[in-house]
Design an enzyme around this catalytic site. Structure first.
Site, PDB file in Angstrom:
ATOM      1  N   ASP A 135       0.852  -1.180   0.000  1.00 17.22           N
ATOM      2  CA  ASP A 135       0.000   0.000   0.000  1.00 17.22           C
ATOM      3  C   ASP A 135       0.893   1.237   0.000  1.00 17.22           C
ATOM      4  O   ASP A 135       1.697   1.428   0.918  1.00 17.22           O
ATOM      5  CB  ASP A 135      -0.895  -0.018   1.246  1.00 17.22           C
ATOM      6  CG  ASP A 135      -2.019   0.995   1.160  1.00 17.22           C
ATOM      7  OD1 ASP A 135      -2.329   1.467   0.057  1.00 17.22           O
ATOM      8  OD2 ASP A 135      -2.592   1.321   2.218  1.00 17.22           O
ATOM      9  N   TYR A 137       1.267   5.612  -0.627  1.00 21.89           N
ATOM     10  CA  TYR A 137       0.747   6.796   0.092  1.00 21.89           C
ATOM     11  C   TYR A 137       0.855   7.965  -0.875  1.00 21.89           C
ATOM     12  O   TYR A 137       1.233   9.067  -0.509  1.00 21.89           O
ATOM     13  CB  TYR A 137       1.638   6.987   1.325  1.00 21.89           C
ATOM     14  CG  TYR A 137       1.123   7.858   2.436  1.00 21.89           C
ATOM     15  CD1 TYR A 137      -0.157   7.686   2.963  1.00 21.89           C
ATOM     16  CD2 TYR A 137       1.945   8.829   3.013  1.00 21.89           C
ATOM     17  CE1 TYR A 137      -0.595   8.473   4.019  1.00 21.89           C
ATOM     18  CE2 TYR A 137       1.511   9.611   4.071  1.00 21.89           C
ATOM     19  CZ  TYR A 137       0.234   9.423   4.576  1.00 21.89           C
ATOM     20  OH  TYR A 137      -0.194  10.189   5.639  1.00 21.89           O
ATOM     21  N   HIS A 142      -4.338  13.736   0.501  1.00 18.47           N
ATOM     22  CA  HIS A 142      -4.644  12.965   1.714  1.00 18.47           C
ATOM     23  C   HIS A 142      -3.499  13.087   2.712  1.00 18.47           C
ATOM     24  O   HIS A 142      -3.713  13.359   3.897  1.00 18.47           O
ATOM     25  CB  HIS A 142      -4.895  11.496   1.348  1.00 18.47           C
ATOM     26  CG  HIS A 142      -4.969  10.582   2.536  1.00 18.47           C
ATOM     27  ND1 HIS A 142      -6.070  10.508   3.360  1.00 18.47           N
ATOM     28  CD2 HIS A 142      -4.068   9.699   3.044  1.00 18.47           C
ATOM     29  CE1 HIS A 142      -5.847   9.609   4.320  1.00 18.47           C
ATOM     30  NE2 HIS A 142      -4.639   9.109   4.151  1.00 18.47           N
ATOM     31  N   ARG A 151       0.019  17.447  12.729  1.00 20.66           N
ATOM     32  CA  ARG A 151       1.289  18.155  12.956  1.00 20.66           C
ATOM     33  C   ARG A 151       1.229  19.625  12.567  1.00 20.66           C
ATOM     34  O   ARG A 151       2.215  20.339  12.696  1.00 20.66           O
ATOM     35  CB  ARG A 151       2.414  17.486  12.149  1.00 20.66           C
ATOM     36  CG  ARG A 151       2.883  16.145  12.670  1.00 20.66           C
ATOM     37  CD  ARG A 151       4.003  15.579  11.808  1.00 20.66           C
ATOM     38  NE  ARG A 151       3.617  15.391  10.428  1.00 20.66           N
ATOM     39  CZ  ARG A 151       3.007  14.300   9.948  1.00 20.66           C
ATOM     40  NH1 ARG A 151       2.745  13.301  10.765  1.00 20.66           N
ATOM     41  NH2 ARG A 151       2.662  14.216   8.687  1.00 20.66           N
ATOM     42  N   GLU A 206     -10.758   3.800   3.106  1.00 18.74           N
ATOM     43  CA  GLU A 206      -9.820   4.596   2.313  1.00 18.74           C
ATOM     44  C   GLU A 206     -10.070   4.295   0.842  1.00 18.74           C
ATOM     45  O   GLU A 206     -10.018   3.133   0.424  1.00 18.74           O
ATOM     46  CB  GLU A 206      -8.357   4.313   2.685  1.00 18.74           C
ATOM     47  CG  GLU A 206      -7.990   4.864   4.062  1.00 18.74           C
ATOM     48  CD  GLU A 206      -6.491   4.853   4.368  1.00 18.74           C
ATOM     49  OE1 GLU A 206      -6.054   5.702   5.161  1.00 18.74           O
ATOM     50  OE2 GLU A 206      -5.769   3.996   3.837  1.00 18.74           O
ATOM     51  N   GLU A 208      -8.992   3.985  -2.729  1.00 10.41           N
ATOM     52  CA  GLU A 208      -7.700   3.800  -3.390  1.00 10.41           C
ATOM     53  C   GLU A 208      -7.887   3.100  -4.736  1.00 10.41           C
ATOM     54  O   GLU A 208      -8.931   2.505  -5.015  1.00 10.41           O
ATOM     55  CB  GLU A 208      -6.749   2.974  -2.514  1.00 10.41           C
ATOM     56  CG  GLU A 208      -6.567   3.552  -1.109  1.00 10.41           C
ATOM     57  CD  GLU A 208      -5.348   3.006  -0.370  1.00 10.41           C
ATOM     58  OE1 GLU A 208      -4.436   2.465  -1.027  1.00 10.41           O
ATOM     59  OE2 GLU A 208      -5.327   3.134   0.871  1.00 10.41           O
ATOM     60  N   ASP A 240      -9.174   0.345   1.501  1.00 15.24           N
ATOM     61  CA  ASP A 240      -8.221  -0.043   2.550  1.00 15.24           C
ATOM     62  C   ASP A 240      -8.819   0.337   3.901  1.00 15.24           C
ATOM     63  O   ASP A 240      -8.489   1.366   4.485  1.00 15.24           O
ATOM     64  CB  ASP A 240      -6.895   0.682   2.302  1.00 15.24           C
ATOM     65  CG  ASP A 240      -5.858   0.377   3.380  1.00 15.24           C
ATOM     66  OD1 ASP A 240      -5.940  -0.701   3.982  1.00 15.24           O
ATOM     67  OD2 ASP A 240      -4.984   1.231   3.609  1.00 15.24           O
ATOM     68  N   ARG A 244      -8.623   3.846  12.892  1.00 17.84           N
ATOM     69  CA  ARG A 244      -7.795   5.018  13.212  1.00 17.84           C
ATOM     70  C   ARG A 244      -7.305   5.034  14.649  1.00 17.84           C
ATOM     71  O   ARG A 244      -6.213   5.538  14.934  1.00 17.84           O
ATOM     72  CB  ARG A 244      -8.577   6.300  12.928  1.00 17.84           C
ATOM     73  CG  ARG A 244      -9.053   6.458  11.507  1.00 17.84           C
ATOM     74  CD  ARG A 244      -7.921   6.442  10.519  1.00 17.84           C
ATOM     75  NE  ARG A 244      -8.421   6.554   9.151  1.00 17.84           N
ATOM     76  CZ  ARG A 244      -7.651   6.364   8.076  1.00 17.84           C
ATOM     77  NH1 ARG A 244      -6.380   6.032   8.198  1.00 17.84           N
ATOM     78  NH2 ARG A 244      -8.166   6.487   6.870  1.00 17.84           N
ATOM     79  N   GLN A 247      -4.553   2.482  14.888  1.00 14.19           N
ATOM     80  CA  GLN A 247      -3.397   2.998  14.151  1.00 14.19           C
ATOM     81  C   GLN A 247      -2.614   4.032  14.959  1.00 14.19           C
ATOM     82  O   GLN A 247      -1.378   4.000  15.009  1.00 14.19           O
ATOM     83  CB  GLN A 247      -3.886   3.618  12.830  1.00 14.19           C
ATOM     84  CG  GLN A 247      -2.778   4.014  11.861  1.00 14.19           C
ATOM     85  CD  GLN A 247      -3.332   4.449  10.492  1.00 14.19           C
ATOM     86  OE1 GLN A 247      -4.539   4.417  10.261  1.00 14.19           O
ATOM     87  NE2 GLN A 247      -2.456   4.822   9.584  1.00 14.19           N
ATOM     88  N   LYS A 260      -4.783  -2.166   9.857  1.00 22.05           N
ATOM     89  CA  LYS A 260      -5.044  -2.387   8.440  1.00 22.05           C
ATOM     90  C   LYS A 260      -5.283  -3.844   8.092  1.00 22.05           C
ATOM     91  O   LYS A 260      -5.777  -4.139   6.997  1.00 22.05           O
ATOM     92  CB  LYS A 260      -3.833  -1.916   7.619  1.00 22.05           C
ATOM     93  CG  LYS A 260      -3.445  -0.459   7.817  1.00 22.05           C
ATOM     94  CD  LYS A 260      -4.366   0.471   7.051  1.00 22.05           C
ATOM     95  CE  LYS A 260      -3.854   1.910   7.080  1.00 22.05           C
ATOM     96  NZ  LYS A 260      -4.652   2.772   6.209  1.00 22.05           N
ATOM     97  N   THR A 264      -9.145  -5.723   3.433  1.00 24.14           N
ATOM     98  CA  THR A 264      -8.969  -4.747   2.358  1.00 24.14           C
ATOM     99  C   THR A 264      -9.817  -5.266   1.208  1.00 24.14           C
ATOM    100  O   THR A 264      -9.657  -6.414   0.797  1.00 24.14           O
ATOM    101  CB  THR A 264      -7.488  -4.656   1.942  1.00 24.14           C
ATOM    102  OG1 THR A 264      -6.720  -4.192   3.046  1.00 24.14           O
ATOM    103  CG2 THR A 264      -7.303  -3.715   0.762  1.00 24.14           C
ATOM    104  N   THR A 356      -4.628   6.644  -0.235  1.00 27.58           N
ATOM    105  CA  THR A 356      -5.929   7.303  -0.271  1.00 27.58           C
ATOM    106  C   THR A 356      -5.926   8.476  -1.245  1.00 27.58           C
ATOM    107  O   THR A 356      -5.018   9.305  -1.235  1.00 27.58           O
ATOM    108  CB  THR A 356      -6.298   7.799   1.135  1.00 27.58           C
ATOM    109  OG1 THR A 356      -6.160   6.704   2.027  1.00 27.58           O
ATOM    110  CG2 THR A 356      -7.718   8.324   1.175  1.00 27.58           C
ATOM    111  N   GLU A 370     -10.497  12.460   7.192  1.00 26.61           N
ATOM    112  CA  GLU A 370     -10.414  13.827   6.673  1.00 26.61           C
ATOM    113  C   GLU A 370     -11.780  14.518   6.734  1.00 26.61           C
ATOM    114  O   GLU A 370     -11.884  15.673   7.115  1.00 26.61           O
ATOM    115  CB  GLU A 370      -9.939  13.793   5.214  1.00 26.61           C
ATOM    116  CG  GLU A 370      -8.496  13.360   5.029  1.00 26.61           C
ATOM    117  CD  GLU A 370      -8.227  12.868   3.613  1.00 26.61           C
ATOM    118  OE1 GLU A 370      -8.453  11.661   3.351  1.00 26.61           O
ATOM    119  OE2 GLU A 370      -7.838  13.678   2.769  1.00 26.61           O
TER     120      GLU A 370
HETATM  121 CA    CA Z   1      -4.028   3.102   2.644  1.00 28.95          CA
HETATM  122 MG    MG Z   2      -6.336  -2.925   4.444  1.00 33.96          MG
END
Ligand code: CA
Ligand code: MG
Ligand code: CA
Ligand code: MG
Ligand code: NI
Lengths: 425, 425
Positions: A135, A137, A142, A151, A206, A208, A240, A244, A247, A260, A264, A356, A370
């Site tokens: 996977d 990014y 995203h 951050r 997500e 994707e 995906d 959260r 994670q 994750k 999927t 994503t 988001e």
């Molecule tokens: Ca992903």
């Molecule tokens: Mg997954």
């Protein structure tokens, strides 16, 4: 101009004559998984078609005809891009109103009766045996949106982000076909300062795009960037699913793991790389100077697929996301070149996902993280429901389609999953 | 008391009658990969043995006898722990001096001639088809040593470390059998503030223990901690080759990727879980209260395997690491319970690795990163060479063995890899 078929293909079908996507099916009459193509509201059973001389006018495939009686598409994929192209071209011709070979199917009602099934009557299965799943990014918006959230805008993107396609190895065994229920996972989360064991409370999707690999490189030998596209069999939609809260607690320092690996979902029909070729466009701009091993000769290297996400709750169905797969910073050839630059051996059946895909405007973001600002703002849905994250019984449907001519769409169908309550422990 | 065999088994052999490890071999006379066991300096070819009535006195295996003519051990593994136990017990008896069935092999010189080969004459292959590979981080001392190096003693361990077995999904296709050359990877590294593209300059090994899974859970259904051991077929030594400079630049926020996916070496002979049972001991103490799903009924849940790492350079061979696999904070059943707590489907052939195993004293650390303090101090080697990281041509040999009775050792043999120069790009 759209190609005209003797088979009635409804306007707006994802599976026009311009598409010819491949999948694996079973039917009430035969429980053996076998290859098929989707066309309009029908599927053509390639096991039946090939064993009844359907490929008699394509001699080049005869030595490999057994690929159409395999339970996955790996053997067909392994034949390589030129073969996929000739088989797709041939099947397009077979369904054309002015086909060069009417005797094969157009006027062969007996074969039509045994090889064509209504799409709604077939069961689809994982189209490939997946060796490894990676996977990426590559959805810059995203990554930026999530970075801002955790951050702040100044440090939203990590220093490496514009220099290389960030990615991580995923869990291949957890990839399931569209329609498979997804159970809400248990896990450890911080609440708020000490870890507790609980059902995940921040279950997310997500949006994707995924690609299947059809050629292997030799271990130790990178795939050159300008050969990488020939390693790509075709594409599917990917959801995906992400927990959260799990994670947030687990991912430092080795990345997402349990958040994750519970599931999927991919769409059932692999749209061949050739079918997407007309829809290449420019992805997101990268002003950073990138290393030569990532530099593609061509400028337009990302597909323009119109993507939508529907969220169905007890109160109704709401389209919560509309965006385009142009919202990627890195192309799939770049992902593959980066993945293998170390000599990592890629294999037929490997699945690469994009990361994503989000736009920059409200209603274009490919995750609830988001859209709800990590649970700060509830989404208002059709019929009065509200959501910050997914609740039990919720259904997520991803759609993707290329083109504007309603008689010549190249689409993926749907990628669907419904959330089941956690198992009792 | 050591069991006495009619077959001469040298004192100090890793493959005593107490062991009976399983692997996959080919020989000059037959290039078909097939199962075998290692015993002393010999291997018993189980394809030849089974097709010549070698299992005639073990009727319970007859319905499954075809597992011994498969090219991997997956089918045998899938029969489950009770079957592994009965086959191992039976083969132990067959080689005992006072065997109950001397006619099967002890006095059957014809079968001995066709089924026994000198270990040095056989080629070993990957013993399992690996679906997914997960690398944990359960070596507390390694995690601490590395944490001190990069974040200082106060923040050495991440907040989640004592609460859950941290791990990440690895690249299954890159797992290779002992003896396979490892090419130095190319990659992006920071030098010192901007990324450059280069051959890795900080190539390292990681001393780990690996376990193969022999049972599948249903997707969505966690494996309970006290049943997890029955999902473990057996163990191998693992060298998780690591590119430290690539890792430092790529790993935030999604974890190690290219820094690990160029190769992971495993030893050839799978030591069955039953063979290791007598060597269970207490792992490292965890004073943190852990969640119930990770709490094992038994206290002694980690194996005491004496581990050594040899580094061979042009100037000679130096044993640079001596430690024990008791240096783990989490047991393999705990890793498996954590891995599947989300419902992640584990499959027959999955490989779990422990994470780097290090002690606390100089000369007990399982990586050059620790031994050279990330390149600050060179190791002095036999014959005058010095090393901070691996150089081209260097060979790393991991050994692991349980027990003190030189006639009854349960060992893994060796896990070997030699570094080849980078490919020319
Ligand atoms: Ca992903
Ligand atoms: Mg997954
Ligand atoms: Ca490792
Ligand atoms: Mg590795
Ligand atoms: Ni003894």
């Amino acid at each position: 101009m759209a190609k005209i078929s003797w088979l009635p293909i409804p306007r707006g079908s994802h599976f026009s004559l311009s598409n010819i996507p491949f999948g694996i099916i079973t039917t009430a009459s035969s429980q053996s998984p076998r290859p098929a193509i989707a066309i309009g509201n029908q599927v053509l059973d390639l096991a039946v078609f090939s064993s009844n001389d359907g490929f008699s006018a394509l001699p080049s495939i005869h030595p490999y005809i057994s690929v159409f009686s395999q339970p996955t598409l790996n053997a067909f994929a392994a034949l390589g891009r030129p073969v996929h192209r000739s088989v797709r071209d041939y099947l397009q011709d077979i369904f054309m109103d002015d086909t060069k070979h009417p005797q094969i199917l157009k006027s062969n009602t007996m074969l039509q009766q045994i090889a064509l099934f209504p799409l709604k009557d077939v069961q689809t299965h994982l189209p490939m045996q997946i060796g490894d799943y990676t996977d990426f990014y590559a959805g810059l918006n995203h990554a930026y949106n999530v970075g801002v959230m955790f951050r702040g805008a100044a440090n939203a993107l990590q220093p490496n982000y514009m220099h290389l396609p960030v990615g991580y190895h995923g869990r291949a065994s957890s990839v399931v076909i569209s329609g498979t229920p997804i159970r809400r996972p248990w896990g450890q989360i911080l609440d708020p300062k000490v870890p507790i064991f609980t059902q995940s409370k921040k279950l997310d999707f997500e949006l994707e795009l995924g690609a299947f690999v059809c050629s292997a490189n030799k271990m130790g030998e990178p795939i050159p960037i300008n050969e990488a596209e020939s390693f790509l069999f075709g594409f599917v939609l990917v959801n995906d699913w992400s927990s959260r809260d799990v994670q947030a607690w687990e991912y430092v320092p080795l990345g997402p793991f349990n958040s994750k690996n519970f599931g999927t979902t991919i769409s059932a029909w692999i749209v061949l790389t050739d079918a997407l070729e007309p829809f290449l466009g420019k992805g997101l701009e990268n002003k950073t100077e990138i290393q030569a091993y990532l530099e593609e000769a061509r400028d337009e290297n990302v597909y323009d697929i119109n993507l939508e996400v529907d969220l169905t709750t007890k109160s109704g169905t709401t389209t919560i996301t509309r965006t385009s797969s142009l919202n990627l910073l890195w192309s799939f050839p770049q992902m593959l070149a980066h993945h293998s630059i170390t000599g990592c051996p890629m294999q037929v059946g490997d699945l690469l996902a994009s990361g994503t895909i989000s736009g920059t405007e409200p209603g274009t973001q490919g995750s609830l993280l988001e859209q709800s600002q990590n649970g700060k703002e509830a989404l208002k849905l059709q019929g009065g429901d509200e959501r910050k994250f997914l609740e039990d019984g919720d259904m997520v449907t991803i759609r993707g389609v290329c083109g504007v001519d309603e008689d010549a769409l190249v689409g993926f169908g749907e990628c669907i999953g419904r959330i089941e309550p956690s198992i009792k422990l």
